[in-house]
Design a protein around this motif. Structure first.
Motif, PDB file in Angstrom:
ATOM      1  N   PRO A 118      47.185  35.669  32.138  1.00 48.32           N
ATOM      2  CA  PRO A 118      47.111  35.293  33.547  1.00 48.32           C
ATOM      3  C   PRO A 118      45.949  35.993  34.248  1.00 48.32           C
ATOM      4  CG  PRO A 118      49.310  36.107  32.975  1.00 48.32           C
ATOM      5  CD  PRO A 118      48.423  36.360  31.793  1.00 48.32           C
ATOM      6  N   THR A 119      45.318  35.288  35.173  1.00 44.13           N
ATOM      7  CA  THR A 119      44.248  35.865  35.984  1.00 44.13           C
ATOM      8  C   THR A 119      44.747  36.010  37.427  1.00 44.13           C
ATOM      9  OG1 THR A 119      43.244  33.830  36.849  1.00 44.13           O
ATOM     10  CG2 THR A 119      42.661  34.454  34.596  1.00 44.13           C
ATOM     11  N   THR A 120      43.857  36.464  38.293  1.00 41.11           N
ATOM     12  CA  THR A 120      44.217  36.562  39.725  1.00 41.11           C
ATOM     13  C   THR A 120      44.658  35.225  40.301  1.00 41.11           C
ATOM     14  OG1 THR A 120      41.885  36.182  40.187  1.00 41.11           O
ATOM     15  CG2 THR A 120      42.682  38.452  40.360  1.00 41.11           C
ATOM     16  N   MET A 121      44.207  34.130  39.695  1.00 43.81           N
ATOM     17  CA  MET A 121      44.495  32.816  40.271  1.00 43.81           C
ATOM     18  C   MET A 121      45.914  32.350  39.958  1.00 43.81           C
ATOM     19  SD  MET A 121      41.708  32.548  41.751  1.00 43.81           S
ATOM     20  CE  MET A 121      41.580  30.903  42.453  1.00 43.81           C
ATOM     21  N   LEU A 130      48.539  34.681  39.330  1.00 46.33           N
ATOM     22  CA  LEU A 130      49.552  35.682  39.675  1.00 46.33           C
ATOM     23  C   LEU A 130      49.685  35.818  41.184  1.00 46.33           C
ATOM     24  CD1 LEU A 130      48.817  38.430  37.016  1.00 46.33           C
ATOM     25  CD2 LEU A 130      50.649  36.744  37.037  1.00 46.33           C
ATOM     26  N   PRO A 131      50.912  36.018  41.635  1.00 42.36           N
ATOM     27  CA  PRO A 131      51.150  36.184  43.069  1.00 42.36           C
ATOM     28  C   PRO A 131      51.065  37.652  43.463  1.00 42.36           C
ATOM     29  CG  PRO A 131      53.229  36.194  41.915  1.00 42.36           C
ATOM     30  CD  PRO A 131      52.158  36.054  40.855  1.00 42.36           C
ATOM     31  N   ALA A 132      51.082  37.914  44.752  1.00 37.54           N
ATOM     32  CA  ALA A 132      51.382  39.267  45.212  1.00 37.54           C
ATOM     33  C   ALA A 132      52.825  39.553  44.803  1.00 37.54           C
ATOM     34  CB  ALA A 132      51.223  39.359  46.720  1.00 37.54           C
ATOM     35  N   TYR A 135      46.874  42.680  38.833  1.00 36.51           N
ATOM     36  CA  TYR A 135      45.823  42.488  39.855  1.00 36.51           C
ATOM     37  C   TYR A 135      46.280  42.841  41.272  1.00 36.51           C
ATOM     38  CZ  TYR A 135      44.209  39.628  35.940  1.00 36.51           C
ATOM     39  OH  TYR A 135      43.872  39.180  34.689  1.00 36.51           O
ATOM     40  N   HIS A 136      47.587  43.086  41.430  1.00 38.66           N
ATOM     41  CA  HIS A 136      48.124  43.285  42.784  1.00 38.66           C
ATOM     42  C   HIS A 136      47.347  44.373  43.534  1.00 38.66           C
ATOM     43  CE1 HIS A 136      51.516  43.244  45.722  1.00 38.66           C
ATOM     44  NE2 HIS A 136      51.133  44.491  45.899  1.00 38.66           N
TER      45      HIS A 136
END
Lengths: 162, 786
Positions: free
Chosen positions: B711-714, B716-718, A141-142
């Motif tokens: 994992p979703t956007t919530m 995972l980190p940058a 998603y990055h």
């Protein structure tokens, strides 16, 4: 199997088709209209790959029956670009490498299309929340988040969206 | 002459993207062949049972049904899938495309129904009557390997499909000298790659030509063709495999599966195209799974943190069948060989087992073996740090291979060809601001604990046949190939044995080819994923495409380029050595006006009657090169994970994530970084959330995305990425593979960060995933201890 005739508009074009009542909207778009850009990733409403826009709202086409869409106005990924000109969200995904295998991409594009209309200047947290119902296995998603932010800026600077 | 690289090392936008972004790309289920029939498959509801009776007559009578296939039919028409391995310690039994006498896991194909559409085929499945006689179920590898355990394959003596033992001869000495000895058992959960596009197969038989074509969502078209040829007893000349757009793979799409055989048999029998599309439930039941390990390991170290040796017993639960072409040995062998990592370890011995159970077969998945081996080792390195009071970074420094030691043969016998682990660690720590992070860590609150986790790793990439020969994996080619052709009108085309699943080969290989020939990228195109158009090779898995297919492409391009120069020299009446080729034109160095274009050379090459070719130069501009690289080239890297663990809920939040990696020369840094982001996400998933769960009866409990948690956007980190670039001396290209390092590094870095966070509570981390419920239990157990 029971069938019904429905009339609806997809990507600005009117259609009249007779379909089995049990056929999902996703299968209808893919098989009856040959709009194969709508992808099926889970068929149980979790992954968001099959997201399309129905009357302005992002919905999961695997969770609807086609016959529920009588009279509806639907936008699929095939209708997002203006001829050869990519939509700013598509452009931003290209520019920022927001896709790899591309399978989940139509769902992200259409989810963001609706979200950015409602929230033209989103924070990163709002973007992450908005696409948290779409799964991607390639990008972490990055770059999708970066592309979404860039698309928001592009759209905001271009004024009201079509 | 030296190549000026114009495109390689630049962030070229991907050529694939306009099609993908507009919905025009064709994945397997988007292909339209007229008259296509759809298959639905009845799958075993039992983990282990005898098939007593299969009655398909009512299904045959169902509306729209064209045919029904059973295990008895398949036994007459096709051989079972066999994953072969040369050398001792391995045994295997075939996997019939449809079960005949027994079923061995829930989801195993039993009956295939083909109908006008999938809806009709699934309706008809409900009419099939199967009687099963349940057998004792094995869901635990350690129980399954015991003498006297019920046998999963009646033709094998026990359930141990593979066992190997290794001792480098220095391990006992290392343990005698040790001041510090640790002994632990580590466990890794069962993962599945869950590409967003499920598997799929579409077969069509051309009776006039006698050609069977299989479109498959595959990473490895030629190896798939070879496996099919064996199973169907057909010459490879009568089989063609084509991979359309593929929506992710990550390993499991390199195997031959029963459904590939089923659609081929049905297409041959019915004379119509036959399609099977995996749904997500089938994907989570039957697409190759991975990882599940128990690892009993002892470690010897000095009191000042120098690691002396390891003794390991690795037990890998590989499920019911050994998969073509990798075999059940893939996971344990890779895990065992990677345990020494980037460190100077003296002594190492291991016993590695692949044990059959009544679960979905396990095979390749991003970071196969390496993620587990690295998790175990890096946890132990951190445990040494805790026991000695040294910083984890310092323990790593004290044990690293020095840049001057390279090439270095590790205690397991792998040759690390290049790279500098110390430089990688330094870069990662600096990018993360490690010292400040450590200072900041002391301000943890009473409910939220901050942890910092490091992982240093080596990544096995670009493997040649030497590696597969040493492992006995004789069904994997190990080489790859490319044909480069300049068409009569001057366009340059590369046909490669790689097969992209989203990695962007159409872009990156075009960058490589354009530079190598000396033409604009616009003049270059890449063709892959078609056994008729592309030369034979291994395909795309194990981080090999850029090293091996890319290497073959470079070698083929050089031959074509040499020929272009020879013809141009003749046309220009100049010496070859004086010619330069840039931007599609060949000219005399320093005299840009004395030039011919590639198009002019190509026209002459294909129509020699239009002028004269130099003596001893054949017509046309085409070369095919097969490339079998050295056994491997190793990428290296360091990850830094910073987490906050909520001790009341067991929830882990990743606050920072930093990667330093070295994959040699980067063809396209944008794509390299994208690969790292995605690989890290999969490593984080394995560390914290992802687990295929079976109950004691072998019933899978994680058959939807509500249960198997990606994992979703919530979550995972940058992901911050920095690079060093050490081109390997052993490959033709200066490239190394890099698609798996993210997963290898992240699994261990996150585990170490959580362990670091919870160390003040006395929690030790031995088992993945570190789901909230597992962490909650660990925290509460620790708090109860006096």
């Amino acid at each position: 199997m029971k069938e019904r005739t429905i009339r609806l508009t997809v990507n600005g074009r009117p259609y009249e088709r007779t379909v089995e009542v049990r056929k999902t909207l996703a299968d209808f778009l893919r098989e009856d209209l040959d709009l194969t850009g709508t992808h099926l990733g889970c068929e149980h409403g979790v992954c968001g790959a099959c997201t399309v826009v129905v009357n302005g709202e992002a919905v999961r086409s695997c969770l609807l029956f086609a016959v529920q869409l009588e009279g509806a106005n639907i936008l699929t990924v095939e209708g997002l670009a203006d001829g050869d000109n990519l939509h700013p969200i598509q452009e931003a995904f290209w520019e920022h490498h927001g896709l790899q295998c591309g399978f989940c991409t139509p769902g992200f594009l259409l989810t963001l299309y609706c979200f950015l209309k409602e929230t033209p200047r989103p924070s990163e947290a709002e973007i992450r929340e908005a696409i948290s119902g779409n799964l991607c296995r390639c990008t972490g998603y990055h770059n999708i988040v970066i592309a979404a932010r860039a698309a928001a800026e592009k759209l905001a600077s271009a004024g009201p969206t079509p | 002459m030296a190549m000026a690289r114009r495109y390689v090392s630049t962030r070229v936008r991907r050529r694939e993207d306009p099609q993908l972004l507009t919905g025009r790309a064709r994945y397997l289920d988007d292909l339209r062949l007229s008259g296509t029939l759809s298959v639905a498959i009845l799958r075993s509801p039992h983990a282990h049972a005898r098939l007593v009776e299969v009655d398909v007559r009512p299904a045959l009578a169902a509306p729209g049904v064209e045919a029904v296939l059973t295990g008895e039919d398949v036994a007459r028409l096709a051989r079972p899938i066999r994953a072969e391995m040369s050398g001792p310690g391995y045994k295997t039994s075939g996997w019939p495309a449809l079960a005949r006498d027994k079923v061995r896991f829930v989801g195993e194909p039993v009956v295939a129904v083909v109908a006008r559409d999938r809806y009709g085929a699934e309706d008809a499945l409900e009419e099939v009557r199967v009687t099963y006689d349940p057998l004792p179920v094995l869901t635990n590898a350690e129980l399954s390997m015991r003498p006297g355990a019920p046998r999963i394959h009646d033709d094998l003596t026990d359930n141990i499909l593979f066992h190997t033992r290794f001792d480098n001869g220095a391990v006992e000495r290392a343990f005698v000298a040790a001041e510090l000895r640790l002994s632990h058992t580590f466990r890794h959960g069962r993962c599945t790659s869950a590409p967003m596009e499920n598997r799929g197969a579409l077969a069509s038989f051309d009776a006039a030509e006698g050609i069977l074509t299989l479109w498959a969502s595959s990473q490895s078209p030629h190896l798939l063709r070879s496996g099919l040829a064996e199973a169907l007893d057909l010459p490879e000349s009568r089989l063609r495999v084509i991979c359309p757009a593929v929506g992710g793979g990550f390993g499991p799409k390199m195997h031959l599966y029963p459904e590939d055989i089923i659609v081929c048999l049905l297409a041959q029998r019915l004379g119509r195209p036959v399609k099977w599309i995996e749904d997500r439930r089938e994907n989570l039941l039957t697409s190759a799974q991975a990882r599940e390990h128990v690892n009993h390991i002892e470690m010897a170290a000095t009191g000042d943190g120098v690691i002396l040796g390891f003794k390991a017993t690795l037990i890998c639960d590989v499920g019911a069948y050994s998969l073509y072409p990798v075999t059940a040995a893939l996971e344990p062998v890779t895990a065992a060989s990677i345990i020494p990592g980037p460190y100077r370890i003296q002594g190492y011995s291991y016993d590695a087992y692949a044990v059959a159970t009544n679960k979905c077969p396990a095979g390749a998945y991003r970071g196969v073996g390496m993620a587990l081996g690295t998790f175990v080792r890096e946890r132990l390195v951190d445990m040494v740090a805790r026991r000695t009071g040294l910083d984890p970074a310092e323990v790593r420094r004290r044990n690293f291979i020095a840049a001057t030691d390279v090439p270095f043969t590790t205690a397991s016998g792998l040759v690390i060809d290049s790279g500098n682990p110390t430089e990688s660690l330094d870069q990662a720590l600096e990018a993360a601001g490690y010292d400040a992070l450590r200072k900041d860590q002391r301000r943890s609150s009473t409910t939220t604990y901050r942890g910092i986790g490091l992982c240093s790793y080596t990544e096995f990439t670009g493997m040649g046949s030497g590696t597969f020969r040493r492992r006995g994996m004789s069904q994997i080619a190990g080489h790859d190939a490319a044909t480069v052709r300049v068409e009569p009108t001057g366009e340059v085309r590369g046909f490669v044995s790689a097969a992209s699943q989203g990695q962007g080969h159409a872009t990156t290989l075009a960058q490589v080819l354009a530079d190598e020939i000396g033409v604009p990228m616009a003049a270059v195109s890449i063709v892959e994923g078609d056994t008729e158009r592309c030369p034979y090779g291994s395909g795309s898995f194990a981080s090999r495409s850029m090293v091996v297919s890319g290497g073959a492409l470079i070698l083929a391009a050089r031959r074509v380029r040499d020929k272009v120069i020879a013809i141009a020299a003749h046309m220009l009446e100049a010496a070859r050595g004086d010619l330069v080729m840039e931007e599609g034109a060949i000219f005399v160095r320093g005299m840009a006006a004395r030039r011919v274009t590639l198009g002019q050379v190509a026209r002459l090459a294909y129509r020699p009657a239009s002028g004269t070719l130099p003596p001893s130069v054949d017509p046309a501009l085409e070369a095919t090169q097969y490339y079998d690289p050295p056994p491997a080239t190793f990428s290296i890297g360091t990850h830094v994970a910073v987490v906050d663990v909520d001790a009341e809920t067991g929830q882990v939040a990743i606050v920072r994530y930093v990667v330093s990696e070295d994959c040699g020369t980067m063809v396209n840094p944008m794509i390299v970084e994208g690969q790292i982001h995605g690989a890290v996400a999969q490593g984080i998933g394995a560390a914290l959330y992802e687990d295929v769960v079976y109950d004691d009866a072998g019933q899978p409990l994680t058959t939807s995305f509500m249960d198997y948690l990606l994992p979703t956007t919530m979550e995972l980190p940058a992901i911050e990425v920095v690079h060093t670039e050490t081109p390997p001396p052993v490959t033709v290209s200066g490239f190394k593979g890099m698609a798996e390092g993210g997963t290898i590094g992240a699994t261990a870095a996150v585990a170490n960060a959580v362990a670091d966070a919870l160390a003040p509570l006395g929690v030790e981390v031995h088992e993945l995933p570190l789901s909230p419920d597992r962490l909650y239990r660990l925290i509460h157990q620790a708090r109860k201890r006096p």
